[in-house]
Design a protein around this motif. Structure first.
Motif, PDB file in Angstrom:
ATOM      1  N   LEU A  97      -6.565 -10.676   7.416  1.00  0.00           N
ATOM      2  CA  LEU A  97      -5.871  -9.716   8.263  1.00  0.00           C
ATOM      3  C   LEU A  97      -4.618 -10.389   8.837  1.00  0.00           C
ATOM      4  CD1 LEU A  97      -9.068  -8.353  10.036  1.00  0.00           C
ATOM      5  CD2 LEU A  97      -7.858  -7.359   8.082  1.00  0.00           C
ATOM      6  N   HIS A  98      -3.468  -9.913   8.436  1.00  0.00           N
ATOM      7  CA  HIS A  98      -2.218 -10.569   8.791  1.00  0.00           C
ATOM      8  C   HIS A  98      -1.823 -10.321  10.245  1.00  0.00           C
ATOM      9  CE1 HIS A  98       0.272  -6.902   8.980  1.00  0.00           C
ATOM     10  NE2 HIS A  98      -0.456  -6.464   7.977  1.00  0.00           N
ATOM     11  N   GLY A  99      -0.952 -11.200  10.748  1.00  0.00           N
ATOM     12  CA  GLY A  99      -0.426 -11.054  12.095  1.00  0.00           C
ATOM     13  C   GLY A  99       0.803 -10.168  12.125  1.00  0.00           C
ATOM     14  N   GLY A 100       1.408 -10.097  13.326  1.00  0.00           N
ATOM     15  CA  GLY A 100       2.592  -9.263  13.492  1.00  0.00           C
ATOM     16  C   GLY A 100       2.505  -8.355  14.699  1.00  0.00           C
ATOM     17  N   GLY A 101       1.619  -8.699  15.632  1.00  0.00           N
ATOM     18  CA  GLY A 101       1.539  -7.962  16.887  1.00  0.00           C
ATOM     19  C   GLY A 101       1.098  -6.522  16.742  1.00  0.00           C
ATOM     20  N   TYR A 102       0.442  -6.189  15.640  1.00  0.00           N
ATOM     21  CA  TYR A 102       0.001  -4.815  15.350  1.00  0.00           C
ATOM     22  C   TYR A 102       1.168  -3.866  15.105  1.00  0.00           C
ATOM     23  CZ  TYR A 102      -4.650  -6.247  16.966  1.00  0.00           C
ATOM     24  OH  TYR A 102      -5.864  -6.885  17.122  1.00  0.00           O
ATOM     25  N   VAL A 103       2.385  -4.397  15.019  1.00  0.00           N
ATOM     26  CA  VAL A 103       3.544  -3.570  14.679  1.00  0.00           C
ATOM     27  C   VAL A 103       4.174  -4.026  13.364  1.00  0.00           C
ATOM     28  CG1 VAL A 103       4.058  -3.006  17.075  1.00  0.00           C
ATOM     29  CG2 VAL A 103       5.177  -4.972  16.016  1.00  0.00           C
ATOM     30  N   GLY A 104       3.814  -5.219  12.893  1.00  0.00           N
ATOM     31  CA  GLY A 104       4.406  -5.772  11.684  1.00  0.00           C
ATOM     32  C   GLY A 104       3.577  -5.482  10.446  1.00  0.00           C
ATOM     33  N   ARG A 149      -2.265   0.186   8.887  1.00  0.00           N
ATOM     34  CA  ARG A 149      -1.310   0.988   9.662  1.00  0.00           C
ATOM     35  C   ARG A 149      -0.966   0.287  10.978  1.00  0.00           C
ATOM     36  NH1 ARG A 149      -4.679   6.186  10.404  1.00  0.00           N
ATOM     37  NH2 ARG A 149      -6.338   4.626  10.142  1.00  0.00           N
ATOM     38  N   THR A 150       0.265   0.479  11.414  1.00  0.00           N
ATOM     39  CA  THR A 150       0.751  -0.249  12.585  1.00  0.00           C
ATOM     40  C   THR A 150       1.321   0.691  13.646  1.00  0.00           C
ATOM     41  OG1 THR A 150       2.869  -0.599  11.462  1.00  0.00           O
ATOM     42  CG2 THR A 150       1.239  -2.367  11.312  1.00  0.00           C
ATOM     43  N   ALA A 151       1.372   0.158  14.859  1.00  0.00           N
ATOM     44  CA  ALA A 151       1.920   0.859  16.018  1.00  0.00           C
ATOM     45  C   ALA A 151       3.457   0.781  15.976  1.00  0.00           C
ATOM     46  CB  ALA A 151       1.375   0.229  17.294  1.00  0.00           C
ATOM     47  N   PRO A 152       4.143   1.605  16.733  1.00  0.00           N
ATOM     48  CA  PRO A 152       3.613   2.597  17.675  1.00  0.00           C
ATOM     49  C   PRO A 152       3.191   3.908  17.035  1.00  0.00           C
ATOM     50  CG  PRO A 152       5.992   2.593  17.787  1.00  0.00           C
ATOM     51  CD  PRO A 152       5.620   1.482  16.835  1.00  0.00           C
ATOM     52  N   GLU A 153       3.553   4.103  15.754  1.00  0.00           N
ATOM     53  CA  GLU A 153       3.169   5.356  15.095  1.00  0.00           C
ATOM     54  C   GLU A 153       1.658   5.492  14.963  1.00  0.00           C
ATOM     55  OE1 GLU A 153       7.208   4.071  13.752  1.00  0.00           O
ATOM     56  OE2 GLU A 153       5.236   3.129  13.862  1.00  0.00           O
ATOM     57  N   HIS A 154       1.004   4.358  14.787  1.00  0.00           N
ATOM     58  CA  HIS A 154      -0.445   4.368  14.586  1.00  0.00           C
ATOM     59  C   HIS A 154      -1.101   3.373  15.540  1.00  0.00           C
ATOM     60  CE1 HIS A 154       0.147   6.750  10.963  1.00  0.00           C
ATOM     61  NE2 HIS A 154       1.056   5.869  10.573  1.00  0.00           N
ATOM     62  N   PRO A 155      -1.331   3.768  16.782  1.00  0.00           N
ATOM     63  CA  PRO A 155      -1.962   2.874  17.753  1.00  0.00           C
ATOM     64  C   PRO A 155      -3.459   2.726  17.484  1.00  0.00           C
ATOM     65  CG  PRO A 155      -1.635   5.022  18.739  1.00  0.00           C
ATOM     66  CD  PRO A 155      -0.987   5.082  17.384  1.00  0.00           C
ATOM     67  N   TYR A 156      -4.116   1.960  18.355  1.00  0.00           N
ATOM     68  CA  TYR A 156      -5.574   1.808  18.271  1.00  0.00           C
ATOM     69  C   TYR A 156      -6.235   3.176  18.182  1.00  0.00           C
ATOM     70  CZ  TYR A 156     -10.354   0.974  19.858  1.00  0.00           C
ATOM     71  OH  TYR A 156     -11.723   0.958  19.959  1.00  0.00           O
ATOM     72  N   PRO A 157      -7.204   3.360  17.276  1.00  0.00           N
ATOM     73  CA  PRO A 157      -7.915   2.343  16.488  1.00  0.00           C
ATOM     74  C   PRO A 157      -7.479   2.238  15.027  1.00  0.00           C
ATOM     75  CG  PRO A 157      -9.200   4.346  16.522  1.00  0.00           C
ATOM     76  CD  PRO A 157      -7.926   4.653  17.270  1.00  0.00           C
ATOM     77  N   ARG A 169       2.707  -3.832  24.504  1.00  0.00           N
ATOM     78  CA  ARG A 169       1.479  -3.646  23.726  1.00  0.00           C
ATOM     79  C   ARG A 169       1.410  -2.234  23.149  1.00  0.00           C
ATOM     80  NH1 ARG A 169       0.442  -5.295  28.940  1.00  0.00           N
ATOM     81  NH2 ARG A 169       0.082  -7.525  29.240  1.00  0.00           N
ATOM     82  N   ASP A 170       2.252  -1.971  22.151  1.00  0.00           N
ATOM     83  CA  ASP A 170       2.302  -0.633  21.568  1.00  0.00           C
ATOM     84  C   ASP A 170       0.973  -0.219  20.940  1.00  0.00           C
ATOM     85  OD1 ASP A 170       4.959  -0.178  22.257  1.00  0.00           O
ATOM     86  OD2 ASP A 170       5.715  -1.126  20.437  1.00  0.00           O
ATOM     87  N   TYR A 171       0.214  -1.204  20.449  1.00  0.00           N
ATOM     88  CA  TYR A 171      -1.032  -0.892  19.759  1.00  0.00           C
ATOM     89  C   TYR A 171      -2.076  -0.277  20.688  1.00  0.00           C
ATOM     90  CZ  TYR A 171      -5.347  -1.615  17.046  1.00  0.00           C
ATOM     91  OH  TYR A 171      -6.536  -1.444  16.393  1.00  0.00           O
ATOM     92  N   LEU A 172      -2.016  -0.593  21.964  1.00  0.00           N
ATOM     93  CA  LEU A 172      -3.033  -0.116  22.910  1.00  0.00           C
ATOM     94  C   LEU A 172      -3.172   1.400  22.920  1.00  0.00           C
ATOM     95  CD1 LEU A 172      -2.827  -2.203  26.204  1.00  0.00           C
ATOM     96  CD2 LEU A 172      -4.814  -1.871  24.736  1.00  0.00           C
ATOM     97  N   GLY A 173      -2.063   2.096  22.852  1.00  0.00           N
ATOM     98  CA  GLY A 173      -2.129   3.545  22.968  1.00  0.00           C
ATOM     99  C   GLY A 173      -2.787   3.942  24.280  1.00  0.00           C
TER     100      GLY A 173
END
Length: 317
Positions: free
Chosen positions: A78-85, A113-121, A211-215
């Motif tokens: 599972l790659h890095g990138g702050g959940y946006v990369g 899928r990545t944020a902000p378009e696709h936040p958690y989960p 923290r865009d991934y939080l949603g």
């Protein structure tokens, strides 16, 4: 006495600090727009390797393995990138290092899928989907390792926490490099390494605070902040982190939490190292040592070496 970082490590650290201080990576860290851009050219692997792309309903995955080798185990990377990369060539190089570590392994890389378009989960769902795909291919849980770096390291832990919540069998081991485990940013290293971290330091406009991934999820949800999870009945975990990272506390505290819950954990703090220093491969001694450590850990797990359970549960260097 702390081990002095290598000359090569110091040079690499200075280069990263220079790029960050010149704000060449500023917008990337703050918003993630550049991180979303895929590599212009996909990495060309050496001829002895075979790569395939798998299309899923909402994301794609890539596999990497050596040709002419019977695959006996799998690593879900599972790659890095702050959940946006998105998945990039630097991550494919990490997958290549895992393939070099274990000759009969297949590495699966979901471009989740990545944020902000696709936040958690979203990222969690895609990672779970990738894990289920491995099982559908005939791998048993005791043949699967989940590995990740940065946000991917946190996601690796989150996947296992959620599998446990679903009462499903967990993989045989976890490798987490500089994992992002605490979205509350409450660890002491967020303060004492604030001016020392060459990548994230001296600003609150980085991914660590945006923290865009939080949603709509709580920062304390263990599937976004694995620090707050329950690690009882977990497989062995190897955690590597640099001493100069703002995320140092994320590694130390989650290792302590997992050990307290009964898990077998190895935590290695690399003196003077920066975030995701393992991406340097064989270019700096510390990264080379880290990959050697990963190889030994994976071989021990793969062979179910009795030494594995006899070692000190937490090793801090």
């Amino acid at each position: 006495m702390a081990k002095e970082p290598s000359i090569q490590g110091k040079i690499a650290r200075s280069m990263i600090a220079s790029i960050a201080s010149n704000k060449l990576a500023g917008s990337k860290m703050k918003i993630g727009k550049k991180l979303k851009n895929k590599s212009i050219f996909k990495l060309y692997y050496p001829p002895i390797y075979k790569s395939e792309t798998i299309e899923k309903a909402q994301f794609t995955m890539e596999t990497l393995r050596k040709r002419e080798v019977t695959v006996k185990c799998a690593i879900l990377y599972l790659h890095g990138g702050g959940y946006v990369g998105k998945l990039k060539n630097k991550h494919r190089l990490m997958a290549l290092k895992y393939c070099e570590s274990i000759p009969d392994v297949m590495v699966l890389m979901p471009d989740y899928r990545t944020a902000p378009e696709h936040p958690y989960p979203a990222a969690l769902e895609d990672a779970l989907d990738a894990y289920s795909w491995l099982l559908e291919q005939g791998y048993n849980e005791d043949q699967i390792v989940i590995a990740g770096d940065s946000a991917g390291g946190g996601l690796a832990l989150a996947v296992c926490l959620y599998l446990k919540h679903l009462k499903r069998k967990l993989p045989c081991a976890i490798v987490a490099m500089s994992p992002w485990t605490d979205m509350t940013a409450s660890g002491a290293s967020y303060h004492f390494n604030y001016e020392n971290d060459p990548l994230f330091g001296n600003t609150k406009e980085s991914l660590l605070y945006n923290r865009d991934y939080l949603g709509r999820a709580s920062k304390f949800t263990p599937y976004v902040s694995p620090l707050f999870g329950d690690y009882s009945d977990f497989p062995p975990i190897l955690i590597q982190v640099g001493s100069d990272e703002m995320l140092l506390s994320d590694s130390v505290r989650v290792a302590e939490k997992a050990q307290k819950d009964g898990a077998i954990v190895w935590l290695h703090i690399y003196e003077g190292m920066f975030h995701d220093f393992q991406m340097a491969g064989d270019l700096i001694p510390e990264s080379k040592e880290a990959w050697k450590e990963v190889t030994q850990f994976l071989l021990d797990v793969k062979e179910q070496d009795s030494i594995l359970v006899k070692r000190s549960p937490t090793l801090i260097k």
